[in-house]
Motif scaffolding. Structure first.
Motif, PDB file in Angstrom:
ATOM      1  N   PRO A 164      52.254 -73.078 -39.974  1.00  0.00           N
ATOM      2  CA  PRO A 164      51.071 -72.351 -39.359  1.00  0.00           C
ATOM      3  C   PRO A 164      50.034 -72.025 -40.067  1.00  0.00           C
ATOM      4  O   PRO A 164      48.917 -72.142 -39.791  1.00  0.00           O
ATOM      5  N   GLU A 165      50.258 -72.025 -41.494  1.00  0.00           N
ATOM      6  CA  GLU A 165      49.137 -71.883 -42.381  1.00  0.00           C
ATOM      7  C   GLU A 165      48.151 -72.903 -42.377  1.00  0.00           C
ATOM      8  O   GLU A 165      46.820 -72.814 -42.411  1.00  0.00           O
ATOM      9  N   GLU A 166      48.793 -74.059 -42.627  1.00  0.00           N
ATOM     10  CA  GLU A 166      48.001 -75.527 -42.629  1.00  0.00           C
ATOM     11  C   GLU A 166      47.129 -75.544 -41.051  1.00  0.00           C
ATOM     12  O   GLU A 166      46.122 -75.786 -41.016  1.00  0.00           O
ATOM     13  N   SER A 167      47.788 -75.239 -40.082  1.00  0.00           N
ATOM     14  CA  SER A 167      47.185 -75.174 -38.777  1.00  0.00           C
ATOM     15  C   SER A 167      45.973 -74.213 -38.801  1.00  0.00           C
ATOM     16  O   SER A 167      44.816 -74.508 -38.355  1.00  0.00           O
ATOM     17  N   ALA A 168      46.333 -73.034 -39.087  1.00  0.00           N
ATOM     18  CA  ALA A 168      45.048 -71.966 -39.198  1.00  0.00           C
ATOM     19  C   ALA A 168      44.110 -72.207 -40.111  1.00  0.00           C
ATOM     20  O   ALA A 168      42.850 -72.040 -39.715  1.00  0.00           O
ATOM     21  N   GLU A 169      44.351 -72.832 -41.194  1.00  0.00           N
ATOM     22  CA  GLU A 169      43.171 -73.362 -42.293  1.00  0.00           C
ATOM     23  C   GLU A 169      42.433 -74.481 -41.479  1.00  0.00           C
ATOM     24  O   GLU A 169      41.267 -74.372 -41.951  1.00  0.00           O
ATOM     25  N   TRP A 170      42.999 -75.278 -40.736  1.00  0.00           N
ATOM     26  CA  TRP A 170      42.174 -76.331 -40.153  1.00  0.00           C
ATOM     27  C   TRP A 170      41.414 -75.767 -39.122  1.00  0.00           C
ATOM     28  O   TRP A 170      40.043 -75.939 -39.118  1.00  0.00           O
ATOM     29  N   VAL A 171      41.859 -74.795 -38.337  1.00  0.00           N
ATOM     30  CA  VAL A 171      40.905 -74.049 -37.474  1.00  0.00           C
ATOM     31  C   VAL A 171      39.755 -73.371 -38.134  1.00  0.00           C
ATOM     32  O   VAL A 171      38.685 -73.375 -37.890  1.00  0.00           O
ATOM     33  N   GLN A 172      39.934 -72.774 -39.124  1.00  0.00           N
ATOM     34  CA  GLN A 172      38.938 -72.082 -40.110  1.00  0.00           C
ATOM     35  C   GLN A 172      38.075 -73.042 -40.630  1.00  0.00           C
ATOM     36  O   GLN A 172      36.876 -72.661 -40.534  1.00  0.00           O
ATOM     37  N   TYR A 173      38.395 -74.077 -41.175  1.00  0.00           N
ATOM     38  CA  TYR A 173      37.661 -75.351 -41.661  1.00  0.00           C
ATOM     39  C   TYR A 173      36.478 -75.492 -40.581  1.00  0.00           C
ATOM     40  O   TYR A 173      35.437 -75.686 -40.935  1.00  0.00           O
ATOM     41  N   ALA A 174      37.174 -75.950 -39.681  1.00  0.00           N
ATOM     42  CA  ALA A 174      36.388 -76.450 -38.322  1.00  0.00           C
ATOM     43  C   ALA A 174      35.293 -75.261 -37.918  1.00  0.00           C
ATOM     44  O   ALA A 174      34.116 -75.604 -37.748  1.00  0.00           O
ATOM     45  N   LYS A 175      35.532 -74.068 -37.945  1.00  0.00           N
ATOM     46  CA  LYS A 175      34.501 -72.960 -37.689  1.00  0.00           C
ATOM     47  C   LYS A 175      33.804 -72.986 -38.532  1.00  0.00           C
ATOM     48  O   LYS A 175      32.676 -73.039 -38.400  1.00  0.00           O
ATOM     49  N   THR A 176      34.012 -73.104 -39.954  1.00  0.00           N
ATOM     50  CA  THR A 176      32.878 -73.010 -41.248  1.00  0.00           C
ATOM     51  C   THR A 176      31.924 -73.806 -41.049  1.00  0.00           C
ATOM     52  O   THR A 176      30.586 -73.626 -41.522  1.00  0.00           O
ATOM     53  N   LYS A 177      32.578 -75.345 -40.699  1.00  0.00           N
ATOM     54  CA  LYS A 177      31.637 -76.349 -40.707  1.00  0.00           C
ATOM     55  C   LYS A 177      30.849 -76.461 -39.521  1.00  0.00           C
ATOM     56  O   LYS A 177      29.837 -77.467 -39.519  1.00  0.00           O
ATOM     57  N   GLY A 178      31.101 -75.672 -38.525  1.00  0.00           N
ATOM     58  CA  GLY A 178      30.271 -75.581 -37.275  1.00  0.00           C
ATOM     59  C   GLY A 178      30.718 -76.578 -36.194  1.00  0.00           C
ATOM     60  O   GLY A 178      30.247 -77.007 -35.409  1.00  0.00           O
ATOM     61  N   TYR A 179      31.825 -77.119 -36.537  1.00  0.00           N
ATOM     62  CA  TYR A 179      32.559 -78.099 -35.594  1.00  0.00           C
ATOM     63  C   TYR A 179      33.001 -77.430 -34.449  1.00  0.00           C
ATOM     64  O   TYR A 179      33.771 -76.434 -34.449  1.00  0.00           O
ATOM     65  N   GLU A 180      32.394 -77.665 -33.268  1.00  0.00           N
ATOM     66  CA  GLU A 180      33.011 -77.104 -31.866  1.00  0.00           C
ATOM     67  C   GLU A 180      34.279 -77.850 -31.416  1.00  0.00           C
ATOM     68  O   GLU A 180      34.055 -78.668 -30.616  1.00  0.00           O
ATOM     69  N   ILE A 181      35.336 -77.089 -31.706  1.00  0.00           N
ATOM     70  CA  ILE A 181      36.541 -77.814 -31.342  1.00  0.00           C
ATOM     71  C   ILE A 181      37.202 -76.778 -30.350  1.00  0.00           C
ATOM     72  O   ILE A 181      37.601 -75.610 -30.909  1.00  0.00           O
ATOM     73  N   ALA A 182      37.277 -76.885 -29.065  1.00  0.00           N
ATOM     74  CA  ALA A 182      37.918 -75.874 -28.289  1.00  0.00           C
ATOM     75  C   ALA A 182      39.364 -76.296 -27.763  1.00  0.00           C
ATOM     76  O   ALA A 182      39.872 -75.269 -27.470  1.00  0.00           O
ATOM     77  N   HIS A 183      39.742 -77.627 -28.075  1.00  0.00           N
ATOM     78  CA  HIS A 183      40.938 -78.231 -27.518  1.00  0.00           C
ATOM     79  C   HIS A 183      41.976 -78.190 -28.739  1.00  0.00           C
ATOM     80  O   HIS A 183      41.738 -79.298 -29.358  1.00  0.00           O
ATOM     81  N   TRP A 184      43.212 -77.371 -28.818  1.00  0.00           N
ATOM     82  CA  TRP A 184      44.095 -78.022 -29.673  1.00  0.00           C
ATOM     83  C   TRP A 184      45.530 -77.967 -29.077  1.00  0.00           C
ATOM     84  O   TRP A 184      45.915 -77.116 -28.457  1.00  0.00           O
TER      85      TRP A 184
END
Length: 566
Positions: A164-184
């Motif tokens: 779960p931590e790896e998945s959450a960090e992925w979402v955080q990384y995408a958010k920090t980079k400005g990647y607009e990813i709505a679908h997971w």
């Protein structure tokens, strides 16, 4: 004028006779008469509209074999020409082993399922990726491609060997980079027996999925999460014996608090050998016509049950899914509620790349017809064809060219000679490529779906389990914008039709453009397939006709688009 390699003359009505008639046809034109029965009539009402669901037009990637990278020139050029609206990363099964931080895989994890074939494939692809690309499939490369081509990404997180931590960090990384990813997506196909050593029941999957969901939504509460539902309703042959899959779905439907959508992978499951390809026509279109609506009812009733007291007299749940060939767009497209669960079809195709339909004209027709069917499926908000690229002559939209060598199995190598527009660098376009290219051209300009009704439809008889059943011989939808109207039309049968086009009550007269894929031979292919070597030529490709509606003919065995300037 089209060349002879296209097997068609200047207009869709002009067919070239063989032998001595060839010269006469070229000089004077040989007009095939329209069918004698009452003319096919397409009535379009541009005043009744729904927003076009662009996210239905996407592809699954699956790049673990390393044949392509997301920034390879061939891959970028061929993907750009398709104009997809969505891409799925890192793919299906590979998403269960992918670690985004290291942009790759762990060798010891490649053989951790209970399926020997899957373990062997994983290990083989791991070795190939190490050799070809240093073991890397970079998420940032994928996002660069999406940004450059204006593609919406959908991401599969690892619930098999990830945390779960790896998945959450992925979402955080995408958010920090400005990647607009709505679908997971919360993993891929964990209902299969391959994974029972970790997920023996749906309850064990739900418990783990909730951990990932909570961690991911804590980072970004606006994302949408999808769980792995089963495809059991789409293959009724296994319905009675696959009680485990039905129980899996029922368990997911009882606990909907942590997800926004459910993912179903949809394949036409019969991959029989030695059946005539004409028989496969009746089966595949019968499956779309008869089986899909029943399957949709199963998922709707399970995940989005209707309060029976709110249904008007004479209305049923099936009324939300009009029969193929009737009125479109369907009711309730775009209607949402906080509790409603979306349906994502993140993989769809025929079954088994080793069947005789793969990479044929019938395959090209099938994918066009199923795509049109999805436009009548209001519950579906996201869809990805499997798979955009990879080796072989079965599933891929395009493939690396593999020259024949003593050690190359023919179904992977021995490509036809180069043909205009069918090769890009070291890649070849397979039979489904031109179908998707036509869809991409339409979706690049359309934003609205209009109501279309078909009249005087011919019929097609089903085959195999649909033997003796009659279905609509054509399917069509109308989409467009303020300047253009596009009619996407699938002619399932071996008979041409001269249609009447009626727009807002007025018979259309004037010039139209018709772009299409058609071939009298259902087995025509772009390089053969796993069962049939084919002619060794490029036989499936886009052709074009422009002229007056009085001369328009929807060709037999075809998928095409009629473009009308408004």
């Amino acid at each position: 004028m089209h060349t002879l390699t296209h097997k068609i003359a200047k207009t869709p009505r002009n067919y070239l006779f063989l032998g001595g008639m060839l010269l006469l046809c070229l000089n004077f034109g040989c007009h095939k008469q329209a069918p004698s029965h009452e003319a096919l009539r397409l009535e379009i009402d541009t005043r009744q509209t729904q927003p076009l669901r662009h996210e239905l037009y996407g592809f699954n990637t699956n790049m673990m074999s390393g044949d392509y990278g997301y920034l390879d020139a061939d891959f970028v050029a061929l993907t750009k020409a398709l104009r997809p609206k969505t891409l799925r990363f890192p793919g299906g099964t590979v998403g269960n082993f992918y670690h985004w931080k290291t942009a790759g895989f762990v060798k010891s994890e490649m053989a951790t399922t209970l399926n020997a074939k899957l373990n062997k494939r994983n290990k083989g692809n791991y070795v190939k990726l190490q050799r070809r690309r240093n073991g890397k499939i970079a998420f940032d490369d994928f996002m660069q491609l999406c940004r450059e081509l204006n593609i919406t990404p959908i991401v599969v997180v690892n619930l098999w060997t990830g945390s779960p931590e790896e998945s959450a960090e992925w979402v955080q990384y995408a958010k920090t980079k400005g990647y607009e990813i709505a679908h997971w997506e919360l993993g891929n196909e964990y209902y299969l027996p391959h994974y029972v050593n970790k997920y023996p029941t749906v309850a064990t999957y739900i418990a783990r999925a909730k951990e990932h969901a909570a961690a991911m939504k804590a980072v970004n509460p606006d994302i949408k999460l999808s769980v792995c539902a089963t495809p059991v309703a789409f293959h009724k042959e296994g319905w009675l014996i696959k009680t485990y899959q039905r129980k899996w779905d029922e368990g997911l439907a009882k606990d909907t608090s942590f997800y926004d959508a459910f993912t179903v992978h949809v394949y036409a499951y019969k991959a029989v050998r030695n059946e005539p390809i004409e028989t496969m026509r009746g089966y595949l279109f019968g499956w779309i016509y008869f089986a899909v609506d029943e399957a949709l009812d199963y998922y709707e009733e399970l995940f989005n049950p209707v309060d029976e007291s709110s249904i008007s007299v004479g209305e049923t749940s099936r009324s939300r899914f009009p029969t193929v060939g009737e009125t479109s767009p369907p009711r309730n497209v775009g209607e949402t509620s906080p509790s409603r669960k979306e349906m994502w079809i993140t993989e769809w195709n025929i079954a088994n790349p080793g069947n005789r339909v793969a990479n044929t004209q019938l395959h090209a027709m099938y994918v066009g017809d199923f795509f049109l069917k999805m436009l009548s499926m209001p519950a579906v908000t996201q869809a990805n064809f499997h798979v955009i690229a990879g080796p072989g002559k079965g599933f891929p939209v395009f493939s690396p060219i593999t020259p024949p060598t003593p050690g190359t199995f023919w179904k992977y190598g021995g490509e036809p000679p180069a043909a205009p527009d069918n090769f890009e660098g070291k890649a070849i376009k397979r039979a489904v490529y031109p179908t998707f290219q036509l869809i991409g051209e339409v979706f690049a300009h359309a934003d609205t779906q209009f109501t279309l009704t078909l009249h005087n439809l011919p019929t097609l008889e089903g085959q195999l389990e649909y033997s003796g059943k009659q279905m609509a011989g054509l399917q069509a939808h109308a989409v467009g914008d303020a300047e253009r109207l596009f009619i996407l039309i699938s002619n399932r049968i071996g008979e041409a039709h001269a249609p009447q086009l009626v727009i807002d009550g007025k018979l259309l007269k004037g010039e139209v453009t018709y772009r299409y894929i058609a071939n009298e031979n259902l087995a025509a292919s772009n390089g053969g397939n796993a069962e049939m070597e084919g002619s060794g030529e490029i036989e499936v490709q886009i052709q074009e006709w422009h002229g007056n509606t009085d001369e328009l003919l929807i060709l037999k065995n075809s998928f095409g688009v009629i473009k009308v300037e408004r």
